[in-house]
Every structure is written in structure tokens, then in C-alpha cells.
Design an enzyme around this catalytic site. Structure first.
Site, PDB file in Angstrom:
ATOM      1  N   SER A   1       0.836  -1.203   0.000  1.00 45.94           N
ATOM      2  CA  SER A   1       0.000   0.000   0.000  1.00 45.94           C
ATOM      3  C   SER A   1       0.864   1.243   0.000  1.00 45.94           C
ATOM      4  O   SER A   1       2.002   1.226   0.498  1.00 45.94           O
ATOM      5  CB  SER A   1      -0.901   0.015   1.243  1.00 45.94           C
ATOM      6  OG  SER A   1      -1.544   1.264   1.415  1.00 45.94           O
TER       7      SER A   1
ATOM      8  N   TYR B   1      -2.819  -1.227  10.176  1.00 53.69           N
ATOM      9  CA  TYR B   1      -2.847  -1.606   8.754  1.00 53.69           C
ATOM     10  C   TYR B   1      -1.576  -1.143   8.041  1.00 53.69           C
ATOM     11  O   TYR B   1      -0.930  -1.925   7.333  1.00 53.69           O
ATOM     12  CB  TYR B   1      -4.086  -0.993   8.102  1.00 53.69           C
ATOM     13  CG  TYR B   1      -4.171  -1.142   6.611  1.00 53.69           C
ATOM     14  CD1 TYR B   1      -4.661  -2.310   6.027  1.00 53.69           C
ATOM     15  CD2 TYR B   1      -3.797  -0.095   5.760  1.00 53.69           C
ATOM     16  CE1 TYR B   1      -4.756  -2.441   4.647  1.00 53.69           C
ATOM     17  CE2 TYR B   1      -3.898  -0.217   4.383  1.00 53.69           C
ATOM     18  CZ  TYR B   1      -4.370  -1.384   3.834  1.00 53.69           C
ATOM     19  OH  TYR B   1      -4.470  -1.509   2.470  1.00 53.69           O
TER      20      TYR B   1
END
Length: 281
Positions: free
Chosen positions: A173, A186
Site C-alpha cells: 500500500s 494496517y
């Protein structure tokens, strides 16, 4: 500029068939056989980036095993889309947090298709929390066990079958590079995935197995209405230089490239379909 209708889903994982508008999964170009004869496993393959990747791989000639948690309707739709492209498709429901499930899933795919050429680690979990102290032990465990343990377990199981010329593609990400103040756990797992990708690329170099990653920015997937409140969803993606969210097919093109022999000189690298955000490579 991004302008989605306000919406929220209480279900975790979110469901693609309930999103408005539906994400764009369709490949933009005719296939040219870049994955002809290949077999791929895609975790989280039922929807979002996973669905777009599955359809893209099938258009290029691959057979695809779609691993997913419990989103049966989305998974069946993705299976039909893969078959429409001419590929064989297999659905396997289960949780990548379980090492036993990962091992059994890989063995099932190899028994059915005879081999394994491509592994896409994509399944993930996220929950927003504004204060680190609000992240419970349960949330922390679920995020890490899904996002990084699952990548380890799937790769461990796949290595018994991957041969020279095989490819592993890990979905990390943009938050691995820039951080995110409300997705701390996350983002931490995504940083671990980036390091895992680079380490495994070096580890498997002599075996001629390539390992690369893709680090998406804000992409319109079931993550978004599930993890965000309705008003935040309405402006999702507007913060990046391109002023819009990306679509899953804009990320799948990067995964297809890295999975194919077009990327034969790539290993340990990460591609950045993130709407123009400049980050360190």
C-alpha cells in the site's frame, strides 16, 4: 474529482455487489496470451483488486483459483467473469489467517490444475482508529494475521510447487511509504509486506522465482464503504494529486505486468498506482 454517493456497509468484509457505483474490473485491452498455460492463485480474489486481477489474468490465458473468506455472491460472479474470458476458475472459501487452510488450498489447486505458476497475495483487513489506544488486541491480531501472516503462510505453501520462471506478487500500500494516521496497524502490516517482498526476492533469486509488489493508493473497492463512514466515502480519493480514486483495473494492470514475462528483469520491486503521490521506491 471524486464524488461517490454517501454509503456505508456494516458487514466485514464489504461486498462489491452492494457498492454504488460498482468498481471497474474490466481489462481495457484485448488479451495477447501473456499468461497462456499458467495457473494462478489470488487471495481476496472475489472482489476489488482481486477480481480485476483474476479477470485480467484469465483474459491473458491463465486458469485462476480465487481464495476468499465468505463473500459467496461476489466470488461466484468473479468465477463467471473468469470463465467468460475462457479461463478455468476455482473458488476456495476460507481464512488465510489459518496456516492449515493456506496449505490445503494450495494442494487443492495443484491437484486440480496440475501446477502453480503465480501467487498473488492480496487478501487484507483494515479498521480505522484515531487513537492508538483504541486498537484492541483482537483488532491488532486480526490485521496482522490477515495482512502479513497470511502472506507468509500462502508463500510457504506455494514454494513446494513454484518452479523457475514463477512469480509472486504481493499487494502492499501507499501507506507503507507515507503512513496513515488512522490506519496505524494496517499501515504497519503493509510496511512489513514491502520488506517481505524485498527479502523474498533475494531469497528466491537463485531459484529464478521473481517476487515483486504493488502499492496502491486510494482504490474504489469494498474496503471503502466498509471501513469509512458515509460522508468520508463521498470524498474518497480527492486528496491525491489526480483528485480521484483509482479503479481496480488500474491496479490489476500492474499485477499482470509483474506476473508476466514482460517483467522478467523485475524482482524485489514495487509499482505505485496511487494517483500521483510521490513516495520513495
Amino acid at each position: 474529482m471524486t464524488n461517490f454517493p454517501p454509503q456505508h456497509q456494516d458487514r466485514d468484509p464489504g461486498l462489491e455487489h452492494e457498492m454504488d457505483p460498482r468498481p471497474d474490473y474490466a481489462p481495457r485491452f484485448p488479451g495477447s496470451g501473456r499468461l497462456k498455460g499458467k495457473t494462478a492463485i489470488i487471495t481476496g480474489g472475489d472482489s476489488g483488486i482481486g477480481r480485476a486481477t483474476a479477470v485480467s489474468f484469465a483474459r491473458e490465458g491463465a486458469d485462476v483459483a480465487i481464495l476468499y473468506l465468505d463473500e459467496d455472491e461476489d466470488a461466484e460472479e468473479t468465477k463467471a467473469l473468469v470463465e467468460k474470458e475462457g479461463g478455468k476458475a476455482m473458488l476456495i472459501a476460507g481464512n488465510v489467517r489459518s496456516k492449515a487452510f493456506c496449505r490445503e488450498a494450495v494442494e487443492t489447486v495443484v491437484a486440480a490444475f496440475g501446477k502453480l505458476d503465480i501467487l498473488v497475495n492480496n487478501a487484507a483487513h483494515q479498521e480505522e482508529k484515531e487513537d492508538l489506544r483504541e486498537i484492541s488486541e483482537e483488532q491488532l491480531a486480526k490485521t496482522f494475521e490477515t495482512n502479513i501472516y497470511g502472506y507468509f503462510y500462502m508463500t510457504q505453501a506455494a514454494l513446494d510447487h513454484l518452479k523457475p520462471g514463477a512469480a509472486i506478487v504481493n499487494v502492499t500500500s501507499v501507506n507503507s511509504y507515507k503512513g496513515n494516521d488512522t490506519l496505524i496497524d494496517y499501515s504497519s502490516t503493509k510496511g512489513a509486506i514491502t520488506a517481505f517482498t524485498r527479502s523474498m526476492a533475494m531469497n528466491l533469486m537463485d531459484k529464478k522465482i521473481r517476487v515483486n509488489g504493488v502499492a496502491p493508493g486510494p482504490i474504489w473497492t469494498p474496503f471503502i464503504p466498509m471501513a469509512m463512514d458515509a460522508e468520508t466515502v463521498a470524498e474518497f480519493g480527492s486528496q491525491v494529486p489526480m483528485k480521484r480514486a483509482g479503479q481496480p483495473n488500474e491496479v490489476a494492470a500492474a499485477l499482470l505486468f509483474l506476473a508476466s514475462d514482460d517483467a522478467s528483469y523485475f524482482s524485489g520491486q514495487v509499482l505505485h498506482p496511487n494517483g500521483g503521490t510521490i513516495v520513495g521506491a
